[in-house]
Design an enzyme around this catalytic site. Structure first.
Site, PDB file in Angstrom:
ATOM      1  N   ASP A 134       0.839  -1.201   0.000  1.00 21.41           N
ATOM      2  CA  ASP A 134       0.000   0.000   0.000  1.00 21.41           C
ATOM      3  C   ASP A 134       0.873   1.250   0.000  1.00 21.41           C
ATOM      4  OD1 ASP A 134      -2.438  -1.302  -0.080  1.00 21.41           O
ATOM      5  OD2 ASP A 134      -2.517  -1.545   2.108  1.00 21.41           O
ATOM      6  N   GLY A 135       2.007   1.158   0.684  1.00 26.16           N
ATOM      7  CA  GLY A 135       2.938   2.278   0.735  1.00 26.16           C
ATOM      8  C   GLY A 135       3.477   2.628  -0.658  1.00 26.16           C
ATOM      9  N   TYR A 169      -3.977   4.334   9.603  1.00 22.76           N
ATOM     10  CA  TYR A 169      -3.685   4.966  10.898  1.00 22.76           C
ATOM     11  C   TYR A 169      -4.971   5.157  11.731  1.00 22.76           C
ATOM     12  CZ  TYR A 169      -0.727   8.033  13.847  1.00 22.76           C
ATOM     13  OH  TYR A 169       0.013   8.586  14.855  1.00 22.76           O
TER      14      TYR A 169
HETATM   15  P1  NAP Z   1       4.307   1.956   6.777  1.00 22.20           P
HETATM   16  O1  NAP Z   1       4.831   2.329   8.113  1.00 22.20           O
HETATM   17  O2  NAP Z   1       4.920   0.864   6.009  1.00 22.20           O
HETATM   18  O3  NAP Z   1       2.705   1.746   6.861  1.00 22.20           O
HETATM   19  C1  NAP Z   1       2.094   1.179   7.927  1.00 22.20           C
HETATM   20  C2  NAP Z   1       1.181   0.067   7.455  1.00 22.20           C
HETATM   21  O4  NAP Z   1      -0.033   0.624   6.949  1.00 22.20           O
HETATM   22  C3  NAP Z   1       1.739  -0.809   6.336  1.00 22.20           C
HETATM   23  O5  NAP Z   1       1.484  -2.144   6.696  1.00 22.20           O
HETATM   24  C4  NAP Z   1       0.949  -0.381   5.137  1.00 22.20           C
HETATM   25  O6  NAP Z   1       0.820  -1.410   4.180  1.00 22.20           O
HETATM   26  C5  NAP Z   1      -0.378  -0.090   5.771  1.00 22.20           C
HETATM   27  N1  NAP Z   1      -1.337   0.723   5.028  1.00 22.20           N
HETATM   28  C6  NAP Z   1      -1.124   1.810   4.252  1.00 22.20           C
HETATM   29  N2  NAP Z   1      -2.293   2.286   3.778  1.00 22.20           N
HETATM   30  C7  NAP Z   1      -3.267   1.482   4.261  1.00 22.20           C
HETATM   31  C8  NAP Z   1      -4.673   1.454   4.127  1.00 22.20           C
HETATM   32  N3  NAP Z   1      -5.327   2.372   3.413  1.00 22.20           N
HETATM   33  N4  NAP Z   1      -5.362   0.481   4.784  1.00 22.20           N
HETATM   34  C9  NAP Z   1      -4.732  -0.436   5.544  1.00 22.20           C
HETATM   35  N5  NAP Z   1      -3.401  -0.461   5.706  1.00 22.20           N
HETATM   36  C10 NAP Z   1      -2.682   0.486   5.073  1.00 22.20           C
HETATM   37  O7  NAP Z   1       4.302   3.305   5.881  1.00 22.20           O
HETATM   38  P2  NAP Z   1       3.699   3.431   4.425  1.00 22.20           P
HETATM   39  O8  NAP Z   1       3.617   2.099   3.771  1.00 22.20           O
HETATM   40  O9  NAP Z   1       4.446   4.539   3.763  1.00 22.20           O
HETATM   41  O10 NAP Z   1       2.213   3.927   4.688  1.00 22.20           O
HETATM   42  C11 NAP Z   1       1.920   5.186   5.203  1.00 22.20           C
HETATM   43  C12 NAP Z   1       0.700   5.016   6.046  1.00 22.20           C
HETATM   44  O11 NAP Z   1       1.053   4.378   7.261  1.00 22.20           O
HETATM   45  C13 NAP Z   1       0.059   6.300   6.492  1.00 22.20           C
HETATM   46  O12 NAP Z   1      -0.782   6.828   5.492  1.00 22.20           O
HETATM   47  C14 NAP Z   1      -0.687   5.854   7.718  1.00 22.20           C
HETATM   48  O13 NAP Z   1      -2.020   5.489   7.418  1.00 22.20           O
HETATM   49  C15 NAP Z   1       0.021   4.609   8.182  1.00 22.20           C
HETATM   50  N6  NAP Z   1       0.521   4.796   9.544  1.00 22.20           N
HETATM   51  C16 NAP Z   1      -0.046   4.056  10.523  1.00 22.20           C
HETATM   52  C17 NAP Z   1       0.320   4.254  11.846  1.00 22.20           C
HETATM   53  C18 NAP Z   1      -0.344   3.438  12.892  1.00 22.20           C
HETATM   54  O14 NAP Z   1      -1.197   2.621  12.557  1.00 22.20           O
HETATM   55  N7  NAP Z   1       0.003   3.647  14.147  1.00 22.20           N
HETATM   56  C19 NAP Z   1       1.281   5.202  12.170  1.00 22.20           C
HETATM   57  C20 NAP Z   1       1.852   5.933  11.151  1.00 22.20           C
HETATM   58  C21 NAP Z   1       1.446   5.743   9.812  1.00 22.20           C
HETATM   59  P3  NAP Z   1       2.063  -1.939   3.278  1.00 22.20           P
HETATM   60  O15 NAP Z   1       2.913  -2.747   4.186  1.00 22.20           O
HETATM   61  O16 NAP Z   1       1.383  -2.737   2.239  1.00 22.20           O
HETATM   62  O17 NAP Z   1       2.782  -0.720   2.734  1.00 22.20           O
HETATM   63 MN    MN Z   2       4.755   0.323   3.802  1.00 23.14          MN
END
Ligand code: NAP
Ligand code: MN
Length: 270
Positions: free
Chosen positions: A45-46, A166
């Site tokens: 997704d990233g 997130y």
């Molecule tokens: P990352 O740290 O690798 O992302 C965190 C996880 O979120 C990864 O497993 C990613 O999937 C997954 N993800 C991204 N978009 C999603 C969606 N729409 N629905 C479900 N899961 C999703 O960083 P990144 O891959 O660059 O993604 C950035 C996103 O990370 C941000 O937009 C934010 O939503 C999320 N994030 C989450 C947290 C938290 O949950 N505490 C904190 C910071 C950011 P992949 O492994 O397939 O990339």
């Molecule tokens: Mn990712």
């Protein structure tokens, strides 16, 4: 059909990209890194988030996305690597019939007002605002009326497709992408006899807006999907459902709730 591939950069994703280019030339698809009609994201997704932020500023709604996942099933990358030939074939048929079936999902728009002026950005998942030096103190207005004074780690404003990212970790609800809305979720709000916030996440419909006015001149951290920037002179941020949407090519149905179940519950659980 003009296409482009964005891959995660790991060996498997790169190999798949090479394989896709071969298939594409067999079907007379044209590689166009600048003005593609379809962008294939290979990775997670990233990877898709990176693809979106690369093409959105210039192409907006003129481009449609499709994703192959080379890890676990993704929300934006829902094709398996071994389906690549079938996918190329379906893309070819769609282009011959001139019918690239797409679904459109809502985006969140933010307007950042600083001393330097106003900047507008879009996010597919969410944007967040946090304090760098400590607690974020910000007044939240909804539709131009004072709603609450927020104190805590930060605020997360997500789209329906970002509701599984997130926002979910923050206890927000999962929203179907056909519901044009944004969701405001709190990140560790301070609540005691002096400070009070709603405590629940809120879903705003289209045509409502929310303004955030930080109350101190502390340094702030703003994130847009995977991107982040530091703000030192922020006056306010207005957020709302964007007029623009994102197009996904849907060559076969994959209902949102099935993806939610597959990602978070699994199919083996009784
Ligand atoms: P990352 O740290 O690798 O992302 C965190 C996880 O979120 C990864 O497993 C990613 O999937 C997954 N993800 C991204 N978009 C999603 C969606 N729409 N629905 C479900 N899961 C999703 O960083 P990144 O891959 O660059 O993604 C950035 C996103 O990370 C941000 O937009 C934010 O939503 C999320 N994030 C989450 C947290 C938290 O949950 N505490 C904190 C910071 C950011 P992949 O492994 O397939 O990339
Ligand atoms: Mn990712």
């Amino acid at each position: 059909m003009k296409y482009c591939v964005v891959d995660r950069g790991d060996e498997i994703s790169q190999e798949l990209a090479v394989q896709f280019h071969k298939l594409a030339s067999r079907y007379n698809m044209v590689l166009d890194e600048q003005f593609p009609e379809v962008v294939l994201s290979i990775g997670g997704d990233g990877t898709f988030l990176q693809a979106f932020h690369r093409f959105e500023p210039d192409l907006g709604e003129k481009v449609a996305y499709v994703g192959i996942h080379t890890g676990r099933l993704g929300f934006f990358a829902d094709w398996k690597p071994d389906e690549i030939e079938h996918l190329a074939e379906l893309m070819n048929t769609a282009s011959q019939e001139n019918e690239l079936r797409t679904v459109q999902y809502p985006l969140v728009e933010i307007q950042i007002t600083t001393e330097a002026g106003i900047e507008t950005h879009l996010a597919v998942n969410e944007f967040t605002l946090k304090g760098i030096d400590g607690t974020l103190v910000a007044q939240i207005n909804i539709n131009d009326e004072m709603f609450e004074m927020f104190r805590g780690d930060g605020i997360c404003i997500s789209t329906p497709s970002g509701s599984t990212a997130y926002n979910k970790s923050l206890g927000g609800a999962i929203i179907h992408p056909s519901v044009e809305s944004i969701q405001i979720a709190e990140i560790a709000s301070l609540n005691n006899r002096v400070y009070r916030t709603l405590g629940s996440s809120m879903v705003l419909p289209k045509h409502h807006h929310c303004d955030i006015y930080p109350q101190s001149d502390k340094r702030l951290l703003l994130s847009l999907d995977h991107l982040s920037m530091q703000l030192n002179d922020l006056i306010s941020i207005r957020c709302r459902v964007a007029d623009q949407k994102i197009n996904f090519s849907r060559f076969r149905p994959f209902p949102f709730w099935s993806r939610v179940r597959e990602a978070f519950i699994g199919f083996d659980v009784k």
